[in-house]
Write a protein that holds these residues in place. Structure first.
Motif, PDB file in Angstrom:
ATOM      1  N   MET A 142       0.823  -1.357   0.136  1.00  0.00           N
ATOM      2  CA  MET A 142      -0.105  -0.331   0.057  1.00  0.00           C
ATOM      3  C   MET A 142       0.459   0.962   0.531  1.00  0.00           C
ATOM      4  SD  MET A 142      -3.239   1.034   2.721  1.00  0.00           S
ATOM      5  CE  MET A 142      -3.451   2.587   2.793  1.00  0.00           C
ATOM      6  N   THR A 143       0.271   2.227  -0.552  1.00  0.00           N
ATOM      7  CA  THR A 143       1.011   3.546  -1.363  1.00  0.00           C
ATOM      8  C   THR A 143       0.551   4.395  -0.474  1.00  0.00           C
ATOM      9  OG1 THR A 143       2.458   4.944  -2.306  1.00  0.00           O
ATOM     10  CG2 THR A 143       0.514   3.774  -3.356  1.00  0.00           C
ATOM     11  N   ILE A 144       1.193   5.912  -0.399  1.00  0.00           N
ATOM     12  CA  ILE A 144       0.419   6.601   0.153  1.00  0.00           C
ATOM     13  C   ILE A 144      -0.413   7.752  -1.013  1.00  0.00           C
ATOM     14  CG2 ILE A 144       1.308   6.879   2.780  1.00  0.00           C
ATOM     15  CD1 ILE A 144       2.945   9.051   1.725  1.00  0.00           C
ATOM     16  N   PHE A 145       0.564   7.314  -2.253  1.00  0.00           N
ATOM     17  CA  PHE A 145       0.331   8.126  -3.561  1.00  0.00           C
ATOM     18  C   PHE A 145      -0.548   8.045  -4.385  1.00  0.00           C
ATOM     19  CE2 PHE A 145       5.245   8.438  -1.590  1.00  0.00           C
ATOM     20  CZ  PHE A 145       5.688   9.435  -1.254  1.00  0.00           C
ATOM     21  N   ASN A 146      -1.703   8.662  -3.642  1.00  0.00           N
ATOM     22  CA  ASN A 146      -2.713   7.903  -4.529  1.00  0.00           C
ATOM     23  C   ASN A 146      -3.409   9.086  -6.419  1.00  0.00           C
ATOM     24  OD1 ASN A 146      -4.982  10.245  -4.053  1.00  0.00           O
ATOM     25  ND2 ASN A 146      -4.857   9.847  -1.929  1.00  0.00           N
ATOM     26  N   LYS A 147      -4.437   7.920  -7.357  1.00  0.00           N
ATOM     27  CA  LYS A 147      -3.873   8.631  -8.430  1.00  0.00           C
ATOM     28  C   LYS A 147      -4.893   9.490  -8.357  1.00  0.00           C
ATOM     29  CE  LYS A 147      -2.863   4.653 -10.885  1.00  0.00           C
ATOM     30  NZ  LYS A 147      -3.439   3.927 -11.577  1.00  0.00           N
ATOM     31  N   GLU A 148      -5.251  10.204  -7.003  1.00  0.00           N
ATOM     32  CA  GLU A 148      -6.278  11.951  -7.328  1.00  0.00           C
ATOM     33  C   GLU A 148      -5.332  12.563  -6.801  1.00  0.00           C
ATOM     34  OE1 GLU A 148      -7.350   8.690  -6.011  1.00  0.00           O
ATOM     35  OE2 GLU A 148      -8.457   7.850  -7.444  1.00  0.00           O
ATOM     36  N   GLU A 149      -4.400  12.707  -6.599  1.00  0.00           N
ATOM     37  CA  GLU A 149      -4.034  13.510  -5.133  1.00  0.00           C
ATOM     38  C   GLU A 149      -1.821  14.097  -5.850  1.00  0.00           C
ATOM     39  OE1 GLU A 149      -4.226  14.522  -1.121  1.00  0.00           O
ATOM     40  OE2 GLU A 149      -4.529  12.591  -0.607  1.00  0.00           O
ATOM     41  N   PHE A 150      -1.532  12.531  -6.554  1.00  0.00           N
ATOM     42  CA  PHE A 150      -0.171  12.871  -6.736  1.00  0.00           C
ATOM     43  C   PHE A 150       0.172  12.485  -8.164  1.00  0.00           C
ATOM     44  CE2 PHE A 150      -0.042  12.024  -2.182  1.00  0.00           C
ATOM     45  CZ  PHE A 150       0.511  12.794  -1.916  1.00  0.00           C
ATOM     46  N   LEU A 151       1.158  12.773  -9.049  1.00  0.00           N
ATOM     47  CA  LEU A 151       1.083  12.144 -10.212  1.00  0.00           C
ATOM     48  C   LEU A 151       2.446  11.575 -10.862  1.00  0.00           C
ATOM     49  CD1 LEU A 151       0.428  12.222 -13.453  1.00  0.00           C
ATOM     50  CD2 LEU A 151       1.898  14.453 -13.295  1.00  0.00           C
ATOM     51  N   LEU A 152       2.400  10.366 -10.858  1.00  0.00           N
ATOM     52  CA  LEU A 152       3.200   9.773 -11.128  1.00  0.00           C
ATOM     53  C   LEU A 152       4.786  10.367 -11.620  1.00  0.00           C
ATOM     54  CD1 LEU A 152       6.049   7.428 -10.312  1.00  0.00           C
ATOM     55  CD2 LEU A 152       4.938   6.176 -12.721  1.00  0.00           C
ATOM     56  N   ILE A 153       5.981  11.260 -11.771  1.00  0.00           N
ATOM     57  CA  ILE A 153       6.667  11.644 -12.343  1.00  0.00           C
ATOM     58  C   ILE A 153       7.455  10.825 -12.837  1.00  0.00           C
ATOM     59  CG2 ILE A 153       8.548  13.851 -12.786  1.00  0.00           C
ATOM     60  CD1 ILE A 153       7.534  15.140  -9.955  1.00  0.00           C
ATOM     61  N   HIS A 154       8.236   9.899 -12.309  1.00  0.00           N
ATOM     62  CA  HIS A 154       9.161   8.805 -13.138  1.00  0.00           C
ATOM     63  C   HIS A 154       9.169   8.239 -12.233  1.00  0.00           C
ATOM     64  CE1 HIS A 154      12.472   8.461 -15.354  1.00  0.00           C
ATOM     65  NE2 HIS A 154      13.676   8.223 -14.712  1.00  0.00           N
ATOM     66  N   HIS A 155       9.861   6.545 -12.476  1.00  0.00           N
ATOM     67  CA  HIS A 155      10.282   5.453 -11.815  1.00  0.00           C
ATOM     68  C   HIS A 155      11.336   4.617 -13.025  1.00  0.00           C
ATOM     69  CE1 HIS A 155       9.030   1.129 -12.198  1.00  0.00           C
ATOM     70  NE2 HIS A 155       9.524   1.195 -11.030  1.00  0.00           N
ATOM     71  N   PHE A 156      12.199   4.477 -11.826  1.00  0.00           N
ATOM     72  CA  PHE A 156      13.659   3.597 -12.364  1.00  0.00           C
ATOM     73  C   PHE A 156      14.231   3.137 -11.320  1.00  0.00           C
ATOM     74  CE2 PHE A 156      14.931   7.152 -10.185  1.00  0.00           C
ATOM     75  CZ  PHE A 156      15.719   6.963  -9.590  1.00  0.00           C
ATOM     76  N   ARG A 157      14.972   1.891 -11.587  1.00  0.00           N
ATOM     77  CA  ARG A 157      15.441   1.380 -11.176  1.00  0.00           C
ATOM     78  C   ARG A 157      17.335   1.497 -11.330  1.00  0.00           C
ATOM     79  NH1 ARG A 157      12.045  -3.746 -10.472  1.00  0.00           N
ATOM     80  NH2 ARG A 157      10.543  -3.275 -12.282  1.00  0.00           N
ATOM     81  N   LEU A 158      18.093   0.463  -9.713  1.00  0.00           N
ATOM     82  CA  LEU A 158      19.439   0.822  -9.613  1.00  0.00           C
ATOM     83  C   LEU A 158      19.666  -0.585  -9.586  1.00  0.00           C
ATOM     84  CD1 LEU A 158      19.641   3.903  -7.398  1.00  0.00           C
ATOM     85  CD2 LEU A 158      19.992   3.775  -9.732  1.00  0.00           C
ATOM     86  N   PRO A 159      20.457  -0.736 -10.400  1.00  0.00           N
ATOM     87  CA  PRO A 159      21.135  -2.158 -10.349  1.00  0.00           C
ATOM     88  C   PRO A 159      22.272  -2.439  -8.737  1.00  0.00           C
ATOM     89  CG  PRO A 159      22.156  -0.955 -11.562  1.00  0.00           C
ATOM     90  CD  PRO A 159      21.225   0.449 -11.540  1.00  0.00           C
ATOM     91  N   ALA A 160      21.672  -1.418  -7.785  1.00  0.00           N
ATOM     92  CA  ALA A 160      22.387  -1.708  -6.346  1.00  0.00           C
ATOM     93  C   ALA A 160      22.224  -1.192  -5.881  1.00  0.00           C
ATOM     94  CB  ALA A 160      24.040  -1.151  -7.411  1.00  0.00           C
ATOM     95  N   ILE A 161      22.059  -0.970  -4.823  1.00  0.00           N
ATOM     96  CA  ILE A 161      21.722  -0.179  -3.443  1.00  0.00           C
ATOM     97  C   ILE A 161      23.045   0.810  -2.623  1.00  0.00           C
ATOM     98  CG2 ILE A 161      21.096  -0.312  -0.918  1.00  0.00           C
ATOM     99  CD1 ILE A 161      19.993  -2.990  -1.252  1.00  0.00           C
ATOM    100  N   TYR A 162      22.052   2.004  -2.697  1.00  0.00           N
ATOM    101  CA  TYR A 162      23.342   3.217  -2.597  1.00  0.00           C
ATOM    102  C   TYR A 162      23.645   3.102  -1.250  1.00  0.00           C
ATOM    103  CZ  TYR A 162      25.138   2.833  -7.769  1.00  0.00           C
ATOM    104  OH  TYR A 162      25.229   3.051  -8.979  1.00  0.00           O
ATOM    105  N   THR A 163      23.985   3.426  -0.570  1.00  0.00           N
ATOM    106  CA  THR A 163      23.998   3.956   1.152  1.00  0.00           C
ATOM    107  C   THR A 163      25.098   5.518   1.479  1.00  0.00           C
ATOM    108  OG1 THR A 163      25.300   3.127   2.309  1.00  0.00           O
ATOM    109  CG2 THR A 163      23.465   2.277   2.465  1.00  0.00           C
ATOM    110  N   TRP A 164      23.850   6.653   1.853  1.00  0.00           N
ATOM    111  CA  TRP A 164      24.796   7.760   2.178  1.00  0.00           C
ATOM    112  C   TRP A 164      26.236   7.583   3.314  1.00  0.00           C
ATOM    113  CZ3 TRP A 164      25.329  10.284   6.807  1.00  0.00           C
ATOM    114  CH2 TRP A 164      25.888  11.359   7.101  1.00  0.00           C
ATOM    115  N   GLY A 165      27.132   8.211   2.960  1.00  0.00           N
ATOM    116  CA  GLY A 165      28.494   7.947   3.553  1.00  0.00           C
ATOM    117  C   GLY A 165      29.648   7.570   3.525  1.00  0.00           C
TER     118      GLY A 165
END
Length: 138
Positions: free
Chosen positions: A1-24
């Motif tokens: 479930m997501t808080i981003f419903n179609k009435e209030e939000f527009l999907l701007i972009h969707h993408f996948r990263l082939p890794a996990i990057y953490t800050w630091g």
């Protein structure tokens, strides 16, 4: 479930990263890599939304090494901030969606993690909160 419903939000972009990057560590290089990957099929701006939000899903190969899930959104969110793009002297200024990463512009972050047998991956959805229509009294 997501808080981003179609009435209030527009999907701007969707993408996948082939890794996990953490800050630091090596943050600038990680942000540049996120921008480079995200720019494939990136919509053209300028973006005109009340504010923005992110949904981030991390898939982690089991039992490799522990990661702190809360360190993942920072790099992704900063990657699309005009302030950070300028500070990084980024090769990808067209990745700017909002001015900075303050609450004025970023108000919702959903992050989910799951273990998998596959390779590490980060999936990102960027949403814009639709502007409220101004009522005109006649």
């Amino acid at each position: 479930m997501t808080i981003f419903n179609k009435e209030e939000f527009l999907l701007i972009h969707h993408f996948r990263l082939p890794a996990i990057y953490t800050w630091g560590d090596k943050d600038r290089e990680k942000r540049e890599e996120i921008r480079r990957i995200a720019l494939k099929d990136f919509p053209s701006g300028p973006f005109n939304f009340e504010w923005y939000g992110f949904r981030i899903k991390v898939r982690r190969r089991e039992y490799i090494r522990e990661i702190d899930l809360e360190n993942i959104p920072k790099l992704i969110i900063d990657s699309f901030s005009g302030w950070q793009i300028n500070r990084d002297r980024s090769e990808f200024p067209e990745a700017e969606i909002y001015r900075d990463d303050t609450m004025r512009w970023i108000r919702a972050i959903e992050i989910e993690g799951e273990f998998t047998q596959d390779e590490d991956e980060t999936e990102v959805w960027i949403f814009g909160k639709r502007c409220k229509l101004m009522e005109v009294n006649h």
